[in-house]
Motif scaffolding. Structure first.
Motif, PDB file in Angstrom:
ATOM      1  N   VAL A  74      -6.173  23.127  21.436  1.00  0.00           N
ATOM      2  CA  VAL A  74      -5.501  21.775  20.733  1.00  0.00           C
ATOM      3  C   VAL A  74      -5.086  21.547  19.419  1.00  0.00           C
ATOM      4  N   VAL A  75      -4.559  20.770  19.392  1.00  0.00           N
ATOM      5  CA  VAL A  75      -4.317  20.755  18.145  1.00  0.00           C
ATOM      6  C   VAL A  75      -4.470  19.826  16.926  1.00  0.00           C
ATOM      7  N   ILE A  76      -5.148  20.247  15.991  1.00  0.00           N
ATOM      8  CA  ILE A  76      -6.009  19.349  15.137  1.00  0.00           C
ATOM      9  C   ILE A  76      -4.767  18.841  13.373  1.00  0.00           C
ATOM     10  N   SER A  77      -5.098  17.954  13.057  1.00  0.00           N
ATOM     11  CA  SER A  77      -4.149  16.941  12.777  1.00  0.00           C
ATOM     12  C   SER A  77      -5.225  16.437  11.163  1.00  0.00           C
ATOM     13  N   ARG A  78      -4.779  16.906  10.106  1.00  0.00           N
ATOM     14  CA  ARG A  78      -4.839  16.423   9.252  1.00  0.00           C
ATOM     15  C   ARG A  78      -5.719  14.948   9.415  1.00  0.00           C
ATOM     16  N   LYS A  79      -4.831  13.786   9.416  1.00  0.00           N
ATOM     17  CA  LYS A  79      -5.401  12.629   9.515  1.00  0.00           C
ATOM     18  C   LYS A  79      -6.807  12.568  10.063  1.00  0.00           C
ATOM     19  N   GLU A  80      -6.770  12.984  11.367  1.00  0.00           N
ATOM     20  CA  GLU A  80      -7.572  13.215  11.873  1.00  0.00           C
ATOM     21  C   GLU A  80      -8.662  13.195  11.725  1.00  0.00           C
ATOM     22  N   ALA A  81      -8.894  15.043  10.650  1.00  0.00           N
ATOM     23  CA  ALA A  81     -10.264  15.717  10.700  1.00  0.00           C
ATOM     24  C   ALA A  81     -10.464  16.044   9.709  1.00  0.00           C
ATOM     25  N   LYS A  82      -9.663  15.239   8.370  1.00  0.00           N
ATOM     26  CA  LYS A  82      -9.798  15.126   7.170  1.00  0.00           C
ATOM     27  C   LYS A  82      -9.144  16.444   6.325  1.00  0.00           C
TER      28      LYS A  82
END
Length: 140
Positions: free
Chosen positions: A59-67
């Motif tokens: 999974v790739v978790i972006s800064r935009k999604e996860a803050k």
């Protein structure tokens, strides 16, 4: 086992739009990350509720999604399981080159150099956040 496999701390352009962390599951079963969290060296926790990593998946978790916020210089990311124990980390020293991802180096002394510092490799990012291999619950 779920581990941090790659991160992009210094994307081209805006860090707020382009930073991400990739998690990999080398196990034979899916892992629900509810209750797990990321830290980046401070006290702030980025909860991973709703994320599931399939067997052999990523999974790739972006800064935009996860803050979360990644440092461009002397950075670190820690993955904590529900108990709070750190199950994986990725650290680098110096400044991350713009547009290059950071991955754990394979080989010498469990990924550490002679001075005890973690070894990392930089290269072309393997995936972008919108190319997520495993989806978050409730999204398409």
């Amino acid at each position: 086992m779920v581990s941090i496999s790659e991160t992009l701390p210094n994307p081209p352009g805006s860090d707020a739009q382009g930073e991400w962390v990739e998690l990999s599951n080398d196990g034979s079963g899916a892992v629900d990350l509810s209750g797990w969290y990321l830290t980046t060296g401070g006290t702030a926790r980025t909860r991973l509720d709703g994320w599931i990593v399939g067997p052999g998946g990523r999974v790739v978790i972006s800064r935009k999604e996860a803050k979360f916020v990644l440092r461009n210089t002397d950075g670190a990311v820690f993955l904590h399981e529900r108990s709070g124990a750190v199950v994986s980390s990725l650290e680098f020293f110096g400044t991350a080159p713009e547009g290059k991802s950071v991955v754990p180096a394979r080989g010498a002394a469990g990924g550490r150099g002679g001075d005890g510092r973690p070894l990392v490799a930089v290269g072309r990012p393997g995936r972008l956040p919108d190319e997520r291999v495993t989806r978050r619950e409730g999204t398409r």
